[in-house]
Scaffold this motif. Sequence first.
Motif, mmCIF file in Angstrom:
data_model
loop_
_atom_site.group_PDB
_atom_site.id
_atom_site.type_symbol
_atom_site.label_atom_id
_atom_site.label_comp_id
_atom_site.label_asym_id
_atom_site.label_seq_id
_atom_site.Cartn_x
_atom_site.Cartn_y
_atom_site.Cartn_z
ATOM 1 N N GLN A 37 5.415 -3.800 -2.392
ATOM 2 C CA GLN A 37 5.230 -2.619 -3.223
ATOM 3 C C GLN A 37 6.412 -1.691 -3.010
ATOM 4 O OE1 GLN A 37 1.639 -0.284 -2.574
ATOM 5 N NE2 GLN A 37 1.618 0.308 -4.738
ATOM 6 N N SER A 42 3.952 -0.682 -8.583
ATOM 7 C CA SER A 42 2.743 -1.461 -8.333
ATOM 8 C C SER A 42 3.049 -2.595 -7.355
ATOM 9 C CB SER A 42 2.230 -2.013 -9.661
ATOM 10 O OG SER A 42 1.053 -2.762 -9.479
ATOM 11 N N LEU A 43 2.044 -3.396 -7.046
ATOM 12 C CA LEU A 43 2.232 -4.519 -6.132
ATOM 13 C C LEU A 43 2.794 -5.727 -6.885
ATOM 14 C CD1 LEU A 43 -0.227 -2.762 -4.891
ATOM 15 C CD2 LEU A 43 -0.650 -4.822 -3.531
ATOM 16 N N ILE A 90 6.641 -1.283 0.915
ATOM 17 C CA ILE A 90 5.458 -1.601 1.703
ATOM 18 C C ILE A 90 5.164 -3.081 1.477
ATOM 19 C CG2 ILE A 90 3.001 -1.161 2.063
ATOM 20 C CD1 ILE A 90 3.496 1.666 0.963
ATOM 21 N N LEU A 92 2.457 -6.086 2.057
ATOM 22 C CA LEU A 92 1.028 -6.248 2.301
ATOM 23 C C LEU A 92 0.640 -7.719 2.293
ATOM 24 C CD1 LEU A 92 1.164 -3.731 -0.205
ATOM 25 C CD2 LEU A 92 -0.899 -3.283 1.111
ATOM 26 N N GLN A 102 -10.214 -10.987 -3.020
ATOM 27 C CA GLN A 102 -9.127 -10.815 -2.074
ATOM 28 C C GLN A 102 -9.293 -9.509 -1.323
ATOM 29 O OE1 GLN A 102 -5.019 -11.362 -3.142
ATOM 30 N NE2 GLN A 102 -5.465 -13.116 -4.456
ATOM 31 N N PHE A 104 -7.187 -6.897 1.353
ATOM 32 C CA PHE A 104 -5.820 -6.545 1.692
ATOM 33 C C PHE A 104 -5.723 -5.923 3.071
ATOM 34 C CE2 PHE A 104 -3.343 -7.204 -2.173
ATOM 35 C CZ PHE A 104 -4.353 -7.459 -3.083
ATOM 36 N N GLY A 105 -4.595 -6.201 3.725
ATOM 37 C CA GLY A 105 -4.292 -5.529 4.958
ATOM 38 C C GLY A 105 -3.816 -4.112 4.698
ATOM 39 N N PRO A 106 -3.566 -3.359 5.772
ATOM 40 C CA PRO A 106 -3.165 -1.956 5.622
ATOM 41 C C PRO A 106 -1.719 -1.774 5.189
ATOM 42 C CG PRO A 106 -3.254 -2.553 7.924
ATOM 43 C CD PRO A 106 -3.784 -3.726 7.172
ATOM 44 N N ARG A 109 5.072 -0.518 6.275
ATOM 45 C CA ARG A 109 6.044 0.326 5.560
ATOM 46 C C ARG A 109 7.420 0.123 6.184
ATOM 47 N NH1 ARG A 109 5.562 4.802 2.232
ATOM 48 N NH2 ARG A 109 3.314 4.848 2.622
ATOM 49 N N TYR B 36 -9.534 -2.934 -8.406
ATOM 50 C CA TYR B 36 -9.187 -2.470 -7.081
ATOM 51 C C TYR B 36 -8.693 -1.032 -7.216
ATOM 52 C CZ TYR B 36 -9.329 -7.097 -4.905
ATOM 53 O OH TYR B 36 -9.728 -8.308 -4.408
ATOM 54 N N GLN B 38 -6.196 1.991 -4.955
ATOM 55 C CA GLN B 38 -5.264 2.204 -3.864
ATOM 56 C C GLN B 38 -5.116 3.699 -3.655
ATOM 57 O OE1 GLN B 38 -1.198 0.795 -4.371
ATOM 58 N NE2 GLN B 38 -1.087 0.269 -2.203
ATOM 59 N N HIS B 40 -3.227 6.595 -1.544
ATOM 60 C CA HIS B 40 -2.114 6.995 -0.670
ATOM 61 C C HIS B 40 -1.371 5.810 -0.069
ATOM 62 C CE1 HIS B 40 -3.162 11.113 -1.065
ATOM 63 N NE2 HIS B 40 -4.273 11.033 -0.382
ATOM 64 N N SER B 41 -1.075 4.793 -0.904
ATOM 65 C CA SER B 41 -0.284 3.640 -0.461
ATOM 66 C C SER B 41 -0.947 2.854 0.661
ATOM 67 C CB SER B 41 1.118 4.089 -0.024
ATOM 68 O OG SER B 41 1.821 4.624 -1.115
ATOM 69 N N GLN B 42 -2.255 3.024 0.834
ATOM 70 C CA GLN B 42 -2.984 2.139 1.732
ATOM 71 C C GLN B 42 -3.153 0.777 1.058
ATOM 72 O OE1 GLN B 42 -6.725 3.957 2.684
ATOM 73 N NE2 GLN B 42 -5.813 5.931 3.180
ATOM 74 N N GLY B 43 -3.663 -0.192 1.757
ATOM 75 C CA GLY B 43 -3.957 -1.473 1.132
ATOM 76 C C GLY B 43 -4.998 -1.303 0.037
ATOM 77 N N PRO B 44 -4.840 -2.008 -1.075
ATOM 78 C CA PRO B 44 -5.826 -1.900 -2.154
ATOM 79 C C PRO B 44 -7.232 -2.234 -1.675
ATOM 80 C CG PRO B 44 -3.853 -2.992 -2.948
ATOM 81 C CD PRO B 44 -3.701 -2.835 -1.464
ATOM 82 N N TYR B 46 -11.070 -3.350 -2.707
ATOM 83 C CA TYR B 46 -11.869 -4.036 -3.713
ATOM 84 C C TYR B 46 -12.988 -3.124 -4.212
ATOM 85 C CZ TYR B 46 -15.558 -7.083 -5.543
ATOM 86 O OH TYR B 46 -16.540 -7.640 -6.318
ATOM 87 N N TYR B 87 -6.530 -0.326 -10.342
ATOM 88 C CA TYR B 87 -5.898 -1.500 -10.935
ATOM 89 C C TYR B 87 -6.953 -2.434 -11.520
ATOM 90 C CZ TYR B 87 -1.665 -0.245 -8.319
ATOM 91 O OH TYR B 87 -0.558 0.395 -7.821
ATOM 92 N N PHE B 98 -0.602 -7.673 -10.461
ATOM 93 C CA PHE B 98 -0.971 -6.282 -10.677
ATOM 94 C C PHE B 98 -0.180 -5.695 -11.833
ATOM 95 C CE2 PHE B 98 -3.560 -4.769 -7.037
ATOM 96 C CZ PHE B 98 -3.600 -5.942 -6.298
ATOM 97 N N SER B 100 0.375 -1.813 -13.937
ATOM 98 C CA SER B 100 0.803 -0.486 -13.480
ATOM 99 C C SER B 100 -0.347 0.380 -12.989
ATOM 100 C CB SER B 100 1.540 0.243 -14.601
ATOM 101 O OG SER B 100 2.664 -0.497 -15.014
#
Lengths: 113, 108
Positions: A37, A42-43, A90, A92, A102, A104-106, A109, B36, B38, B40-44, B46, B87, B98, B100
Amino acid sequence: SAVISQKPSRDICQRGTSLTIQCQVDSQVTMMFWYRQQPGQSLTLIATANQGSEATYESGFVIDKFPISRPNLTFSTLTVSNMSPEDSSIYLCSVDSRTDTQYFGPGTRLTVL
Amino acid sequence: DAKTTQPPSMDCAEGRAANLPCNHSTISGNEYVYWYRQIHSQGPQYIIHGLKNNETNEMASLIITEDRKSSTLILPHATLRDTAVYYCIVNNFNKFYFGSGTKLNVKP
């Protein structure tokens, strides 16, 4: 749901160096994935980490730049090689679950100077 | 490549329902729709997913049109902590591409 950890959580690296990111999950999973990311974006899927065989890379990503290991069903690593400032993102990992979801991990960065 | 289209941003008043639309006109018959978010840029995180029928869980409801070309995520009582990028993803052989996303701003 699976509990996923990543190491390191963040890092600042010099250009030209490499960084290996670890992803650990608390249960065995079939599929593990790596995403990038970029700032404000986006990812983007980098690759699927396959246990016992080479990773499957998406278009625009190559093994020489992003080598991936998957030694067992709970662990994977992604290496970002020969880094440049454009690699600041970032990173992930995610894993599939038995419910077709799925998790996701944290994230890690990464800042490249 | 992402197969979904979402508005870039939406506002919602705290306590009101937030309805987030998603277009996926090229979805195939065996592809699921996933949501999903997200923060503050944490992992998405579910939220919910579905194939044809409407789905509901403790977080949200998912309404899928009969032709499956679009869907709506409903947060029944939005709170400030629901401010995030949401998302909508069409699952393609376990790979998530993903788009936008929609930035949902929940306002007091």
